[in-house]
Design an enzyme around this catalytic site. Structure first.
Site, PDB file in Angstrom:
ATOM      1  N   ASP A  46       8.656  54.523   2.555  1.00 33.12           N
ATOM      2  CA  ASP A  46       8.870  55.751   3.320  1.00 33.12           C
ATOM      3  C   ASP A  46       8.860  55.516   4.826  1.00 33.12           C
ATOM      4  OD1 ASP A  46       9.483  58.460   3.333  1.00 33.12           O
ATOM      5  OD2 ASP A  46       7.401  59.035   3.674  1.00 33.12           O
ATOM      6  N   LYS A  49      14.064  53.608   5.871  1.00 36.41           N
ATOM      7  CA  LYS A  49      15.152  52.631   5.804  1.00 36.41           C
ATOM      8  C   LYS A  49      16.462  53.285   5.380  1.00 36.41           C
ATOM      9  CE  LYS A  49      12.777  50.247   2.876  1.00 36.41           C
ATOM     10  NZ  LYS A  49      11.567  51.085   2.943  1.00 36.41           N
ATOM     11  N   GLY A 484      -0.339  24.910 -43.385  1.00 40.25           N
ATOM     12  CA  GLY A 484      -0.154  23.723 -44.219  1.00 40.25           C
ATOM     13  C   GLY A 484       0.682  22.647 -43.554  1.00 40.25           C
ATOM     14  N   SER A 553       2.525  24.736 -31.866  1.00 40.73           N
ATOM     15  CA  SER A 553       3.612  24.868 -30.875  1.00 40.73           C
ATOM     16  C   SER A 553       4.198  26.276 -30.909  1.00 40.73           C
ATOM     17  CB  SER A 553       4.698  23.814 -31.110  1.00 40.73           C
ATOM     18  OG  SER A 553       5.097  23.723 -32.453  1.00 40.73           O
TER      19      SER A 553
END
Length: 652
Positions: A46, A49, A484, A553
């Site tokens: 504000d 610009k 597993g 991963s």
């Protein structure tokens, strides 16, 4: 003619309007010859610009009558000036911006006066839109930084000034706005100018012009105002029209990244691109980087035909006197003054994504017309832009600015950003989504990139693999804890070993006892964990082994990085697909129970995500298959793919 008639008064003047009516070709010729200034407006929320840009458009007669009619209507409906003309609405185009009375996105506008053409970027003031401000600043020659005269220098003033300096903007206009609300006080203006110049010295901003303005009332916007008799400098528009900008073609060597190899027929082969700096003429000696080959310019071609020269900012096609190999991403440069080539750098990164930048993670890096893979290692520090303090960091969050090390998959042609925005500025791209996630500036090449070279060896991967009658590869087992993975990988290795194959199994828990014992389980440490293991697996493939990697991963990005370290066909992703409920029911190590009790933070599947493979080479459903059956399926795949029982005439 409503669509062509313009309204407004001031700098737009009547002479150009007369010329348009009388001699349109002469007008177009003069218009083309005008210099172009790109600038941004920035500052805190504000500060006015958008109002300032709207006023400039109005005063330069760049508003059509129908636009002005809409502006008056919108000012009554959604304006912030009680029904008076709200010039900010000319720029705030998004509905959310008009509703909130703020700028969110970067808004680009073109306008022109009799002396110069302008492209202005209105950038957001809110901290969460810092990335938008950086986007606008990356192509700007000058920054207009607004300050509300009632508030003085604020945090966002310093943030945007720091970004402007960082991105190579050396000319700044400090527009102290809303002077009408402080009674046009010289004392207020002088205090703000003093405070700002003190901060600017710390970030090495020197070319600063301070102007007291009122965007709403028009004071000192296009001409000097009687309300500020104590101010002796130019109006804002007058300064923008006359500020001297450096000529990119003067005093700098020729540089042109090749964008396209133009080969319409067998008789013509040209290299097209945008000239980044310097100038080029027929007969000039050029060097092609990174290959280092040299040749001479035969012709310079533009969109208008053959030319005697090409200059910075111009798109051209060059033909050479010699038939040498030149590809997209190469850089044509002055033979006697070539830039550097390297693959490891120190750089500043402005992070622009909600997901943080993590040390050790790989991204795509695009610089000029070249795209390579870049790994962040390490993050040296994060910058507190308010205090300029350097803070230790393992990641960069949205809008953070940090200094990092970068390791690239191949060497690139570069110059420090302070010398060349084109060859020193880059963007980072997420390898999975193709989203731009960061922007950066190269500082310098690291010494090790010049001093460490790959040593050619006579005994290579093929020779080592021949002894074992196998193709080396990585079998990458991924899945939740308890799925597993290690059980199946162990059974696969036992069968391969019984068949006389050369193998090795890298298990997640085992590796954390040695190589990775210094790493924890944060996202950053998980990324580094996989990076190290992937590099070890790559070396084992080069040794001719079939290497099994059994790691959770959890992130696709790191699995993709690991795949990219070896040749095509040498990475086989095995997704051990077990539902979370089933994996948790097994819980042989009691880890899920600890995670549920809050004793084990960042546990995959509980409070840290697992990104399942999208297209694995092998998927093993452990609900349907016993471990022995799953291992047999993997072995069968290896036979079908020619990994084992292989014809030794294969090539690497």
């Amino acid at each position: 003619m409503t669509n062509s008639a313009k309204t407004g008064v001031g700098a737009g003047g009547g002479r150009e309007a007369d010329l348009i009516a009388g001699d349109i070709e002469e007008y177009l010729r003069r218009h083309k010859a005008k210099s172009l200034l790109r600038f941004i407006t920035c500052g805190s929320v504000d500060d006015g610009k958008s109002s300032l840009i709207g006023r400039l458009l109005y005063e330069s007669k760049m508003i059509f009558e129908d636009q002005f009619a809409v502006l008056k209507d919108d000012s009554k409906k959604v304006g912030t000036r009680g029904g008076e003309i709200d010039f900010a609405l000319l720029v705030d185009g998004l509905a959310a911006e008009r509703e909130q009375g703020i700028t969110i996105d970067v808004a680009y506008r073109f306008f022109a006066t009799e002396k110069r053409k302008f492209i202005v970027a209105d950038t957001p003031g809110h901290e969460q839109y810092t990335r938008n401000m950086a986007t606008g600043a990356s192509t700007a020659d000058l920054a207009v930084i607004l300050i509300d005269a009632r508030k003085g220098v604020l945090t966002q003033t310093r943030r945007h000034s720091y970004l402007a300096a960082l991105l190579g903007i050396r000319r700044v206009v400090l527009a102290v706005n809303k002077m009408d609300l402080v009674g046009y006080s010289q004392e207020v203006f002088d205090k703000i100018e003093q405070d700002y110049r003190e901060f600017a010295r710390q970030i090495k901003l020197e070319a600063i012009t301070c102007i007291p303005v009122s965007a709403v009332a028009g004071d000192n916007v296009t001409a000097r105002s009687a309300n500020t008799p104590w101010y002796r400098g130019p109006g804002l528009l007058e300064h923008l029209e006359t500020v001297v900008l450096p000529d990119a073609a003067q005093g700098t060597a020729f540089r042109m990244p090749v964008q396209w190899v133009n080969r319409p027929n067998a008789e013509f082969r040209g290299f097209a691109g945008l000239i980044a700096s310097g100038a080029v003429r027929p007969g000039d000696a050029l060097r092609v980087l990174p290959s280092g080959r040299t040749s001479t310019v035969a012709r310079v071609l533009t969109g208008e035909g053959e030319a005697s020269a090409g200059v910075a900012g111009q798109s051209v096609t060059l033909t050479l006197t010699d038939e040498i190999d030149v590809s997209r991403g190469d850089v044509l440069c002055a033979a006697g003054a070539p830039p550097e080539v390297a693959n490891q750098f120190e750089a500043t990164v402005i992070w622009m994504h909600d997901e943080p930048l993590l040390q050790g993670r790989a991204y795509l890096l695009k610089i000029g017309t070249k795209t390579v893979t870049a790994t962040v290692a390490p993050i040296k520090y994060r910058v507190n832009v308010n205090t300029l303090e350097h803070l230790a960091a393992k990641k960069l969050d949205l809008n953070d600015i940090g200094v990092v090390g970068l390791e690239l998959s191949s060497a690139i042609v570069f110059e420090p950003y302070r010398d060349s925005r084109v060859l020193g500025g880059f963007i980072l791209i997420d390898r999975l989504t193709n989203n731009t996630v960061g922007a950066g500036l190269l500082h310098f090449a690291l010494r090790r990139s010049q001093n460490v070279h790959w040593q050619a060896l006579d005994v290579n991967k093929r020779a080592r693999a021949q002894l074992s009658h196998q193709k080396p590869c990585i079998l990458w087992f991924t899945g939740l804890s308890g799925a597993g993975k290690s059980t199946i990988a162990n059974l696969v290795e036992k069968q391969l070993h019984a068949d006389g194959r050369q193998t090795y199994l890298l298990d997640g828990d085992n590796v954390r006892h040695g190589l990775n014992k210094d790493l924890g389980f944060t996202d950053e440490d998980r990324v580094e964990n996989i990076r190290r293991v992937a590099e070890v697996a790559r070396l084992m493939v080069d040794a001719g082994l079939i290497v099994m990697v059994s790691f959770i991963s959890p992130f696709r990005s790191e699995r993709r990085m690991a795949r990219g370290l070896v040749d095509a066909g040498e990475f086989i992703e095995v997704y051990v697909d077990t539902p979370l409920q089933q994996a948790e029911a097994r819980d042989a190590k009691g880890l899920y129970k600890k995670a549920r009790r809050g004793e084990l933070k960042n546990f995959t599947g509980i409070d840290s995500p697992y990104e399942a493979p999208e297209d694995p080479e092998i998927r093993v459903d452990t609900i349907q298959l016993a471990p022995e059956e799953a291992a047999s399926r993997v072995i069968a795949y290896l036979r079908e793919a020619g990994i084992i029982d292989v014809d030794l005439t294969w090539e690497i």
